[in-house]
Design a protein around this motif. Structure first.
Motif: not given
Length: 223
Positions: A116-120, A213-220, A98-103
């Protein structure tokens, strides 16, 4: 794509497309040349150079036929050589880039891999993804092909202590390929790769595709 390939992807969790990109190998080699041979794996932060290969034409058509209106969301170049003769234990791919780490609820275990930021994400998102492996070199039994546990993509998120048991009960398929072949597998399938018995260059460009699509505001990472 024929019905047999689609059926294999759905039931076994993997499908082989011989020679699908045979005419594109040289173009892909030129793009990934700066990262070839420098490490076991290189995560690409910018997919624009690869767009004509992965977002149009054959690869895009394969992904669309497998999972619907998909787009490329991550790319990794794997390079197994005599210098980097690595192996991978049995595992499921559980992270996205993802572009940015948004919880957000359901997204956990944040990491940074090669900047690069990664998340499960929630497992349902992974279950709907497809991973395409573009082979730039021949892969046979002695240079560390990908092994998959057939049908394991249908078992959900498999706890680490149970992976060996699931593998032991599964039929193992070895993903042999020629340069220009594409293997597609369901992203959460259990897979592994042994070190090469006869080490030589074994480059694979791996692309993840998703139709959600990922839930906003998270972005691929790839937008």
């Amino acid at each position: 794509m024929d019905d047999d390939q689609l059926n294999k992807f759905k039931t076994i969790g993997a499908a082989h497309f011989p020679g699908a990109l045979a005419g594109n190998v040289a173009a892909i080699e030129a793009i990934v040349a700066p990262w070839s041979g420098d490490a076991a794996g290189h995560r690409l932060a910018d997919l624009r150079q690869l767009a004509p290969i992965i977002s149009q034409g054959v690869c895009n058509n394969i992904a669309q036929n497998l999972i619907g209106p998909a787009r490329a969301v991550r790319a990794v170049l794997f390079d197994k050589t005599a210098k980097h003769n690595w192996s991978l234990a049995w595992h499921q791919d559980r992270t996205i880039a993802v572009r940015k780490p948004i919880r957000l609820p359901g997204f956990s275990t944040w990491t940074i891999k090669q900047g690069i930021h990664h998340v499960e994400p929630p497992f349902g998102l992974l279950a709907g993804m497809a991973t395409l492996r573009i082979h730039l070199d021949q892969v046979n039994l002695d240079n560390g092909p990908l092994d998959i546990a057939a049908g394991s993509h249908l078992l959900g998120l498999i706890p680490e202590p149970e992976i060996a048991k699931v593998v032991g009960m599964s039929t193992i398929r070895r993903c042999i390929a020629q340069a220009g072949d594409v293997w597609a597998y369901s992203t959460p399938i259990l897979h592994a790769s042994a070190a090469s018995i006869k080490p030589r260059t074994r480059r694979v460009l791996q692309i993840d595709y998703c139709a959600e699509e990922l839930p906003s505001p998270l972005q691929w990472l790839a937008v």
